[in-house]
Each structure stands twice: as structure tokens, then as C-alpha cells.
Design a protein around this motif. Sequence first.
Motif, PDB file in Angstrom:
ATOM      1  N   UNK A   1       2.341  -6.453  -3.822  1.00 63.41           N
ATOM      2  CA  UNK A   1       2.526  -7.823  -3.584  1.00 63.41           C
ATOM      3  C   UNK A   1       2.008  -8.224  -2.261  1.00 63.41           C
ATOM      4  N   UNK A   2       1.526  -7.545  -1.349  1.00 67.77           N
ATOM      5  CA  UNK A   2       1.252  -7.653  -0.029  1.00 67.77           C
ATOM      6  C   UNK A   2      -0.342  -8.347   0.000  1.00 67.77           C
ATOM      7  N   UNK A   3      -0.896  -8.451  -1.112  1.00 67.55           N
ATOM      8  CA  UNK A   3      -2.341  -9.126  -1.163  1.00 67.55           C
ATOM      9  C   UNK A   3      -3.312  -8.276  -0.393  1.00 67.55           C
ATOM     10  N   UNK A   4      -2.971  -6.763  -0.385  1.00 63.20           N
ATOM     11  CA  UNK A   4      -3.905  -5.914   0.498  1.00 63.20           C
ATOM     12  C   UNK A   4      -5.144  -5.591  -0.198  1.00 63.20           C
ATOM     13  N   UNK A   5      -6.284  -5.431   0.378  1.00 66.47           N
ATOM     14  CA  UNK A   5      -7.621  -5.291  -0.130  1.00 66.47           C
ATOM     15  C   UNK A   5      -8.036  -4.041   0.311  1.00 66.47           C
TER      16      UNK A   5
ATOM     17  N   UNK B   1     -14.933  -3.116  -2.103  1.00 69.54           N
ATOM     18  CA  UNK B   1     -13.458  -3.247  -2.002  1.00 69.54           C
ATOM     19  C   UNK B   1     -12.765  -3.548  -3.250  1.00 69.54           C
ATOM     20  N   UNK B   2     -11.276  -3.394  -3.332  1.00 65.17           N
ATOM     21  CA  UNK B   2     -10.352  -3.415  -4.344  1.00 65.17           C
ATOM     22  C   UNK B   2      -9.273  -4.071  -4.072  1.00 65.17           C
ATOM     23  N   UNK B   3      -8.678  -4.909  -5.089  1.00 65.82           N
ATOM     24  CA  UNK B   3      -7.478  -5.516  -4.729  1.00 65.82           C
ATOM     25  C   UNK B   3      -6.529  -4.632  -5.356  1.00 65.82           C
ATOM     26  N   UNK B   4      -5.211  -4.486  -4.748  1.00 61.64           N
ATOM     27  CA  UNK B   4      -4.000  -3.779  -5.262  1.00 61.64           C
ATOM     28  C   UNK B   4      -3.021  -4.833  -5.830  1.00 61.64           C
TER      29      UNK B   4
END
Length: 324
Positions: free
Chosen positions: A251-255, A265-268
Motif C-alpha cells: 500500500x506504499x505505492x512502491x515501484x 520496473x514493477x508495481x507492488x
Amino acid sequence: DQLNRFAGFGIGLASLFTENVLAHPCIVLRRQCQVNYHARNYHLTPFTIVNIMYSINKTQGPRALWKGMGSTFIVQGITLGTEGIISEFTPLPRELSHKWNFKQIGGHLLLKGLTHVIAMPFYSASLIETVQSEIIRDNPGILDCVKEGIGRVVGMGVPHSKRLLPLMVLTFPTALHGVLHYVISSIVQKLVLCVLKRDNSHSLPSEGSTSVQSMLDAYFPELIASFAASLIADVMLYPLETVLHRLHIQGTRTIIDNTDLGYEVLPINTQYEGMKDCINTIKREEGMVGFYKGFGAVIVQYTLHVALLQLTKIIYSTLLQNVS
């Protein structure tokens, strides 16, 4: 005596450099692999980890492997400071005396747990800095980790998604991991020190090398015991660490970087409800080895540590022999 102090300082400095600077790329890759639920390559061996390190370094430059190093030092400082303040204003003991009892042990472990819980939001911010891809990342300031940690507590600052887990949900796994790591490493360190000191007492050095040998015997058993303690604790708690990092990052919008390719790159986008759900989901979707994603980085990290430990010992034994 001055040479003795210099030797101790130099050996300690070399150990700190290895743990916190030289090993940092391994920590970055290890964490990225742990949180990457998309990954098909689990990087269980050092060979694939070294290959992906080379690919990331080639496409993004060396900064990509040392990102978040400043924030890890800040978290260590916050942890030590918090522990000192709590022990100063409460009866919880920071150190255990030789004549300890179960009440003292309970208080000491409670202190460790509270320290990890208070440092938790800053640990979350530091974790994000180490796994966030350099491709989409702005240059973070030195104290961004502190600012984002406070923002996480008060619910302000960086925008998060609805999947962000409340800090209360993260409290138990964070405290559990921190306390277990401390307990395991403390027990292993004491056992290894006992064995090494017993072996040293049996092996008597020759007359010419007494001063050199005694100086090396004074410092290196501590380093070897500390190394063994960290290694065994990291290996034993690796599955729990994987779960912990996934819960913190959700939920931190980290890629993150694509650890299969070394570029892109990939989203979590995980949707774990808590620790139990995370464990069951990893087991079901990625298998038991899913808990060990990125384990090759641990092997590389501790291989580097052993190599530098041996090199330091050779350099110091040569220097001390020449001086004596």
C-alpha cells in the motif's frame, strides 16, 4: 598499548565497513527479491544474484545498488537512541548482569521489543528507500526517512493506497522479528565465544609470536562470534523477514526493479490482510521456497564478510609482526 588500541579500532572499523557499506548492495537486492511476488527467478544462489547486480549496475549505475544506505544508518541511530532513553527512564535493563533472573530477562526483551516498535515507522520508510527503483525515484534528502516515518505515524505526507496496513497490524511481526533476531544472535555469539576461547587456551603460541598472537586472540574471536551470530539469525529468520517486508511495503505505492531482468520496473500491488494471510498466500502461490526469495544475496553478503575478515587478519598479523 597504543598499538593495541589502534589494532582494535582498525579491526572494528573494517567490520563495520563490511556490515554497513560493502554489504549494502546485497541488502538492497535481498529486499527487492523478498517483496517481488511477481518474480519467477527466486535467486536462491549467489550466481544469479551477482548476475542481476551486474545488470542493474549496467542499466542504472552504481547508485542503484547503494540507495537507502543513509536511511539504514538513521534507523540504527534511532534504535540505539530509543533504547537508551527507555532504559534511562524505566526499570527495563539495557544490559543483563551476570547474576540475571527471569524477571530481568523479561524486562530486557520487553525493552528490545518496545525499541523495535518505536523505530518501526522509520524502518518502513528506510525499507521503501532501499527497494524503490532508481529509475522513477527523486533524489531523497538525508532526513527524508525521518520525515516519512513521522508522516506514517500521523497519517500525513506521502500518498498511500487503501491497501496500506495500519501500524498496529505491523507491530507484532516487527517486534517478533526484532526480539527473535536478538535472542538467536546473542545465544550463538556466546556459544561461539566460549568455543573459541577454550580452543585458544589449549593452543599455546611460540615465544616469538606471543604478543602478536595474544593481540589477534583478543579481537578476532569477538568478530568471528558476531559474524556467526548474525549469519545464523539471518538464515533462521529469513522466511519471517520476507513476510515482514511484504507487510511493510504493501500500500506504499512502491515501484521496484524487475529482479528477473535487471531492467524495467514493477508495481507492488499485494492485498495481504495481515501476517497469517501473508504466510498462507506465499505458501499457496509461490511454494515454501517463496519465503527464501533473494537468499543468494545472504550468501554473497557473508562471503564478502569472511573474505574481508581474513584479509584484515592477514594485514594485522603482518603489521604486528613487523612492529614487534
